[in-house]
Design a protein around this motif. Structure first.
Motif, PDB file in Angstrom:
ATOM      1  N   LEU A 153     -48.506 -13.604   9.605  1.00 36.07           N
ATOM      2  CA  LEU A 153     -47.360 -13.780   8.715  1.00 36.07           C
ATOM      3  C   LEU A 153     -46.473 -12.536   8.761  1.00 36.07           C
ATOM      4  O   LEU A 153     -45.247 -12.625   8.901  1.00 36.07           O
ATOM      5  CB  LEU A 153     -47.867 -14.010   7.275  1.00 36.07           C
ATOM      6  N   ALA A 154     -47.109 -11.368   8.680  1.00 38.79           N
ATOM      7  CA  ALA A 154     -46.339 -10.121   8.653  1.00 38.79           C
ATOM      8  C   ALA A 154     -45.575  -9.939   9.966  1.00 38.79           C
ATOM      9  O   ALA A 154     -44.411  -9.531   9.984  1.00 38.79           O
ATOM     10  CB  ALA A 154     -47.277  -8.939   8.421  1.00 38.79           C
ATOM     11  N   GLN A 155     -46.222 -10.260  11.084  1.00 36.70           N
ATOM     12  CA  GLN A 155     -45.551 -10.141  12.392  1.00 36.70           C
ATOM     13  C   GLN A 155     -44.343 -11.055  12.454  1.00 36.70           C
ATOM     14  O   GLN A 155     -43.284 -10.702  12.946  1.00 36.70           O
ATOM     15  CB  GLN A 155     -46.486 -10.586  13.507  1.00 36.70           C
ATOM     16  N   ASP A 156     -44.544 -12.277  11.969  1.00 35.42           N
ATOM     17  CA  ASP A 156     -43.479 -13.261  12.030  1.00 35.42           C
ATOM     18  C   ASP A 156     -42.294 -12.813  11.174  1.00 35.42           C
ATOM     19  O   ASP A 156     -41.135 -12.887  11.600  1.00 35.42           O
ATOM     20  CB  ASP A 156     -44.029 -14.599  11.532  1.00 35.42           C
ATOM     21  N   VAL A 157     -42.584 -12.296   9.992  1.00 34.94           N
ATOM     22  CA  VAL A 157     -41.516 -11.827   9.093  1.00 34.94           C
ATOM     23  C   VAL A 157     -40.801 -10.646   9.730  1.00 34.94           C
ATOM     24  O   VAL A 157     -39.577 -10.576   9.783  1.00 34.94           O
ATOM     25  CB  VAL A 157     -42.116 -11.437   7.716  1.00 34.94           C
ATOM     26  N   ARG A 158     -41.582  -9.714  10.244  1.00 35.18           N
ATOM     27  CA  ARG A 158     -40.970  -8.485  10.815  1.00 35.18           C
ATOM     28  C   ARG A 158     -40.099  -8.824  12.000  1.00 35.18           C
ATOM     29  O   ARG A 158     -39.059  -8.210  12.242  1.00 35.18           O
ATOM     30  CB  ARG A 158     -42.104  -7.540  11.220  1.00 35.18           C
ATOM     31  N   ARG A 159     -40.534  -9.821  12.777  1.00 36.45           N
ATOM     32  CA  ARG A 159     -39.831 -10.144  14.016  1.00 36.45           C
ATOM     33  C   ARG A 159     -38.606 -11.019  13.758  1.00 36.45           C
ATOM     34  O   ARG A 159     -37.543 -10.771  14.293  1.00 36.45           O
ATOM     35  CB  ARG A 159     -40.790 -10.862  14.951  1.00 36.45           C
ATOM     36  N   ASN A 160     -38.793 -12.068  12.917  1.00 34.73           N
ATOM     37  CA  ASN A 160     -37.737 -13.077  12.811  1.00 34.73           C
ATOM     38  C   ASN A 160     -36.922 -13.005  11.532  1.00 34.73           C
ATOM     39  O   ASN A 160     -35.876 -13.634  11.444  1.00 34.73           O
ATOM     40  CB  ASN A 160     -38.359 -14.484  12.905  1.00 34.73           C
ATOM     41  N   ARG A 161     -37.412 -12.290  10.540  1.00 38.36           N
ATOM     42  CA  ARG A 161     -36.695 -12.248   9.261  1.00 38.36           C
ATOM     43  C   ARG A 161     -36.380 -10.817   8.840  1.00 38.36           C
ATOM     44  O   ARG A 161     -36.140 -10.540   7.672  1.00 38.36           O
ATOM     45  CB  ARG A 161     -37.528 -12.929   8.149  1.00 38.36           C
ATOM     46  N   HIS A 162     -36.354  -9.899   9.821  1.00 44.59           N
ATOM     47  CA  HIS A 162     -36.143  -8.491   9.486  1.00 44.59           C
ATOM     48  C   HIS A 162     -34.794  -8.270   8.808  1.00 44.59           C
ATOM     49  O   HIS A 162     -34.599  -7.330   8.044  1.00 44.59           O
ATOM     50  CB  HIS A 162     -36.234  -7.616  10.740  1.00 44.59           C
ATOM     51  N   MET A 163     -33.831  -9.168   9.071  1.00 48.63           N
ATOM     52  CA  MET A 163     -32.513  -8.998   8.456  1.00 48.63           C
ATOM     53  C   MET A 163     -32.554  -9.179   6.948  1.00 48.63           C
ATOM     54  O   MET A 163     -31.614  -8.812   6.250  1.00 48.63           O
ATOM     55  CB  MET A 163     -31.495  -9.968   9.092  1.00 48.63           C
ATOM     56  N   PHE A 164     -33.637  -9.766   6.420  1.00 50.40           N
ATOM     57  CA  PHE A 164     -33.768  -9.921   4.968  1.00 50.40           C
ATOM     58  C   PHE A 164     -34.478  -8.745   4.328  1.00 50.40           C
ATOM     59  O   PHE A 164     -34.615  -8.700   3.109  1.00 50.40           O
ATOM     60  CB  PHE A 164     -34.550 -11.198   4.639  1.00 50.40           C
ATOM     61  N   LEU A 165     -34.975  -7.838   5.143  1.00 48.40           N
ATOM     62  CA  LEU A 165     -35.774  -6.740   4.612  1.00 48.40           C
ATOM     63  C   LEU A 165     -34.946  -5.469   4.520  1.00 48.40           C
ATOM     64  O   LEU A 165     -34.066  -5.230   5.349  1.00 48.40           O
ATOM     65  CB  LEU A 165     -36.978  -6.477   5.523  1.00 48.40           C
ATOM     66  N   SER A 166     -35.286  -4.653   3.526  1.00 47.95           N
ATOM     67  CA  SER A 166     -34.665  -3.341   3.448  1.00 47.95           C
ATOM     68  C   SER A 166     -35.361  -2.428   4.453  1.00 47.95           C
ATOM     69  O   SER A 166     -36.431  -2.774   4.974  1.00 47.95           O
ATOM     70  CB  SER A 166     -34.846  -2.750   2.038  1.00 47.95           C
ATOM     71  N   ALA A 167     -34.747  -1.267   4.710  1.00 49.16           N
ATOM     72  CA  ALA A 167     -35.348  -0.304   5.640  1.00 49.16           C
ATOM     73  C   ALA A 167     -36.731   0.103   5.151  1.00 49.16           C
ATOM     74  O   ALA A 167     -37.676   0.254   5.933  1.00 49.16           O
ATOM     75  CB  ALA A 167     -34.449   0.922   5.777  1.00 49.16           C
ATOM     76  N   GLU A 168     -36.897   0.225   3.835  1.00 51.05           N
ATOM     77  CA  GLU A 168     -38.184   0.647   3.271  1.00 51.05           C
ATOM     78  C   GLU A 168     -39.230  -0.437   3.493  1.00 51.05           C
ATOM     79  O   GLU A 168     -40.384  -0.154   3.849  1.00 51.05           O
ATOM     80  CB  GLU A 168     -37.999   0.938   1.776  1.00 51.05           C
ATOM     81  N   GLU A 169     -38.816  -1.695   3.326  1.00 49.12           N
ATOM     82  CA  GLU A 169     -39.765  -2.801   3.513  1.00 49.12           C
ATOM     83  C   GLU A 169     -40.189  -2.899   4.973  1.00 49.12           C
ATOM     84  O   GLU A 169     -41.351  -3.141   5.284  1.00 49.12           O
ATOM     85  CB  GLU A 169     -39.124  -4.117   3.037  1.00 49.12           C
ATOM     86  N   MET A 170     -39.219  -2.695   5.891  1.00 51.81           N
ATOM     87  CA  MET A 170     -39.574  -2.720   7.312  1.00 51.81           C
ATOM     88  C   MET A 170     -40.548  -1.585   7.627  1.00 51.81           C
ATOM     89  O   MET A 170     -41.508  -1.757   8.366  1.00 51.81           O
ATOM     90  CB  MET A 170     -38.315  -2.586   8.177  1.00 51.81           C
TER      91      MET A 170
END
Lengths: 585, 178
Positions: free
Chosen positions: A125-142
């Motif tokens: 799940l984390a890989q998928d979010v980091r790869r495909n939904r990174h635009m929704f994350l803040s720099a801190e979350e990434m």
């Protein structure tokens, strides 16, 4: 809110509109309209499950045909259909939840002292979010996701020697001082006597220590002096230290540790290393401030690693900057594209001579093509994009003015093209990922997925680690050269008529004046000397690395892991049977 | 790494985009020593590493280069030193064998090599870029000096197809020492 709106735009662009020039684009959802689950961006299974669950905070239902999602109400059972923006809000909440989970587990790990634990499902799940939904994350979350799963794509470090560098084994081919002058293993008083044992080296060390200043706690200053001692145990370190002392005055350089933002100590296969920059030299300051990452104190083999960086920043950049000041050409040195390779070569040469493993990719890149090296740096980070060869410094337009603004315009256009190329690179890596998925579902690997772990790490590391960071660097180059407005306009599909940034600066009267002075300075004897030094160090490093290669000095992966070459061979064979097996939907 | 310069004083007012103003063609030692054809649509540039000068033509991930070596102070005194050195060896660390290939009316020994490095921003330990370089090159001695002509493809993703040498063979067939 600004991040959400930008994410919305990126998600719609990433679904195919505007980024690729293929004739067929997948049909897409559009802002303002009802969300259709069959159109791009498609929800993952995890996202759909999240939306349908109570965790999403709403009560949502899929329509009978599965094509839309609506708010459930007791009256109608199927209420207002969610729009694209509504679903995007839920996608964002889901992505933030993944980051929150990683943050929580990392905090727990810190409290308990045990490594964070994630289930396979959570990792995916984390890989998928980091790869495909990174635009929704803040720099801190990434950054939190990177820290939690950083081992998946960190650089494989060199084999872990003893933390006590006196007992560290020399790498093959290293030039070490003769055994008679090396300290006996296990000397506890090494901590209080950082000077080299060799009498001549010790004299030189003491002269350098009298000349430069050290700052920090007593322990930090002792650690810095130990690093300096390590540098002066090497032939090249002594050569460049003597050159530094020639003409320099006491107090012109200060050495200290610095906390570098976003740098973290991580565990990599049992060895502690850190991420982020090793250090900087503030060569425009008086005194010149040489900063080393404080994390050198926390990692394995930190003294030798730190010593190599100290050689780079102190005997590379700072030595040349002081010589340039005395010659009145420090402004031009700052703009010269051979200053960084020179400092790099000083650090690598000292590092090889003191026995560090030969695993630094940039070193091998320079040794393999020193003439092409500056061009590689210029598309890597914004600062280097604003440096020039001596030839470029002297180059003029037909009207007699400096050609630098035009040179920078070409670099801006090239950086923009490379940025667009990242989309193609991402598609290519996803092809390799489909190949990985294909083979991992085959009986030979399904029962033993560990065999493809090296392949998975490489692909994942590029998709979630390098490509996003490369995009950031290239955007930084475009905005540095042409201004933020230029980057924004290019992203919007337009090329503005004007430029800001460095191009505007060098087009101004003040900028042209700087370039005139730089063109004159290009003929300085100091630059000839630095060029000759670079040629000498290239020969020296060629000898020090003869017969060596980086992969043989890195820790070997488990023998059962399929290598990339083997995997590429498997892919070629499968492509011969089924040319489309790497193609996407 | 040097600290990035503070550019707080930069003018933020826009300056017109630079038109393709011609630059004055300063002579370069490579063009003074040999004739060769510039491929259409490729960006031409010149440069040097110490006393070793070169001319490059770039297009996307491809770079053609004509490099002049062997002068006094050169990093390689002779073709044999170049072929035994790190700029000729491939991933296996061995000197290249090369094969004879016809370009135009002449035959050249063309060597190929590939290399791969994982690099990030200098000095950083973060996930690195893959830099995969495939190269074809030829060494042409002329008196005490020698030229190295090369075609390089640099990618950040493992390639699915071999390097197309057509632009390189076109450069070779047009190359004539003066």
């Amino acid at each position: 809110m600004k991040r959400f709106a930008w994410a919305l735009l990126l998600v719609s662009l990433a679904s195919g509109a505007g980024r690729c020039e293929e004739a067929k684009k997948p049909p897409q959802n559009e802002p303002g309209k009802a969300f259709n689950t069959r159109l791009e961006p498609k929800l993952t299974k995890d996202e759909l499950a999240y939306i349908m669950s109570e965790a999403s905070g709403g009560v949502y239902r899929l329509s009978d045909d599965g094509g839309s999602i609506a708010n459930f109400t007791p009256d109608s059972e199927y209420g207002p259909v969610l729009k694209f923006e509504d679903v995007a809000t839920l996608i964002q909440a889901h992505a933030e939840k993944a980051a929150a989970l990683a943050r929580e587990r990392l905090a727990e790990a810190k409290r308990t002292g045990r490594p964070p634990v994630f289930s396979e499902a959570e990792k995916r799940l984390a890989q998928d979010v980091r790869r495909n939904r990174h635009m929704f994350l803040s720099a801190e979350e990434m950054a939190v996701l990177d820290e939690a799963f950083g081992y998946r794509y960190g650089r494989i470090p060199a084999a872990a020697p003893s933390a006590d560098f006196d007992r560290a084994p020399g790498a093959p081919g290293a030039t070490l001082p003769p055994a008679a002058v090396r300290a006996a293993p296990g000397r506890a008083e090494r901590a209080s006597d950082p000077a080299p044992s060799d009498p001549e080296a010790r004299k030189l060390y003491e002269k350098v220590v009298e000349n430069v200043s050290f700052s920090g706690t007593p322990e930090e200053q002792a650690a810095l002096k130990a690093m300096l001692g390590k540098v002066l145990e090497t032939d090249s370190g002594r050569r460049f230290a003597a050159d530094f002392l020639n003409g320099s005055n006491p107090g012109e350089a200060l050495i200290e540790f610095e906390d570098i933002p976003k740098s973290k100590v991580i565990d990599w296969n049992g060895k502690k290393i850190f991420t982020g920059s090793g250090g900087h030299a503030h060569t425009s300051d008086t005194p010149i401030r040489i900063h080393l990452n404080r994390n050198y104190l926390a990692i394995d083999d930190g003294t030798r690693d730190g010593a190599s960086t100290l050689a780079h920043e102190f005997l590379g950049h700072s030595r040349q900057a002081l010589k340039a000041r005395r010659a009145g050409v420090d402004g031009a040195l700052h703009l010269w594209d051979q200053d960084e390779p020179n400092a790099g070569a000083v650090g690598w040469t000292a590092g090889m001579e003191m026995g560090l493993p030969a695993t630094e990719g940039w070193m091998w890149t320079w040794i393999g093509d020193p003439a092409g090296y500056p061009a590689a740096l210029k598309t890597n980070q914004a600062y280097y994009a604003g440096t020039f060869s001596l030839d470029e410094m002297r180059r003029r337009r037909t009207d007699g003015t400096s050609a630098v603004p035009g040179i920078l315009e070409t670099r801006l256009q090239n950086a923009w093209k490379e940025l667009q190329q990242q989309d193609e690179n991402e598609r290519s890596w996803k092809r390799w990922e489909r190949a990985y998925s294909f083979f991992s579902s085959q009986p030979e690997y399904k029962g033993n997925p560990e065999r493809l772990e090296g392949i998975r790490r490489r692909i994942d590391g590029q998709l979630t680690g390098y490509i996003p960071s490369r995009r950031g660097n290239l955007e930084g180059i475009v905005s540095y050269l042409g201004g933020q407005a230029t980057l924004d306009a290019l992203r919007g599909g337009k090329d503005p008529d004007t430029r800001g940034g460095l191009i505007a600066h060098y087009s101004s009267a003040q900028g042209q004046k700087t370039l005139e002075a730089t063109a004159t300075a290009a003929d300085s004897p100091l630059f000839r000397t630095i060029e000759a030094e670079n040629t000498w160090m290239h020969g020296r490093l060629t000898k020090l690395t003869a017969g060596r290669d980086p992969s043989s000095e890195a820790p070997k992966p488990p023998a059962e892991w399929v290598t990339w070459e083997e995997f590429a061979q498997m892919v070629r064979k499968q492509k011969a049977k089924d040319p489309k097996f790497m193609d996407g939907p | 790494m040097k600290a990035a310069p503070a550019l707080f004083g930069l003018l933020l007012l826009g300056t017109p985009v630079q038109s393709a103003q011609k630059t004055m063609n300063a002579s370069d030692p490579v063009s003074a020593a040999a004739r060769f054809q510039s491929p259409a649509g490729w960006q031409r540039d010149t440069g040097s590493f110490g006393v070793d000068h070169f001319v490059t033509f770039s297009k996307g991930s491809l770079r053609l280069r004509v490099q002049l070596l062997g002068e006094k102070g050169s990093r390689y005194a002779a073709p044999t030193a170049f072929l035994a050195g790190p700029e000729a060896k491939g991933k296996d660390g061995k000197p290249p064998a090369g094969s004879l290939i016809k370009a135009g009316k002449r035959t050249f020994r063309v060597y190929t090599r590939s290399s791969e490095a994982e690099i990030g921003p200098q000095g950083m330990g973060a996930p690195g870029m893959l830099r995969i370089v495939d190269e074809a090159f030829a060494v042409i001695p002329v008196g005490k000096r020698f030229f190295v002509l090369s075609l390089t493809r640099t990618l950040e993703v493992p390639p699915e197809s071999p390097l197309d040498q057509a632009p390189f063979l076109a450069l070779l067939s047009s190359f004539h020492p003066k």
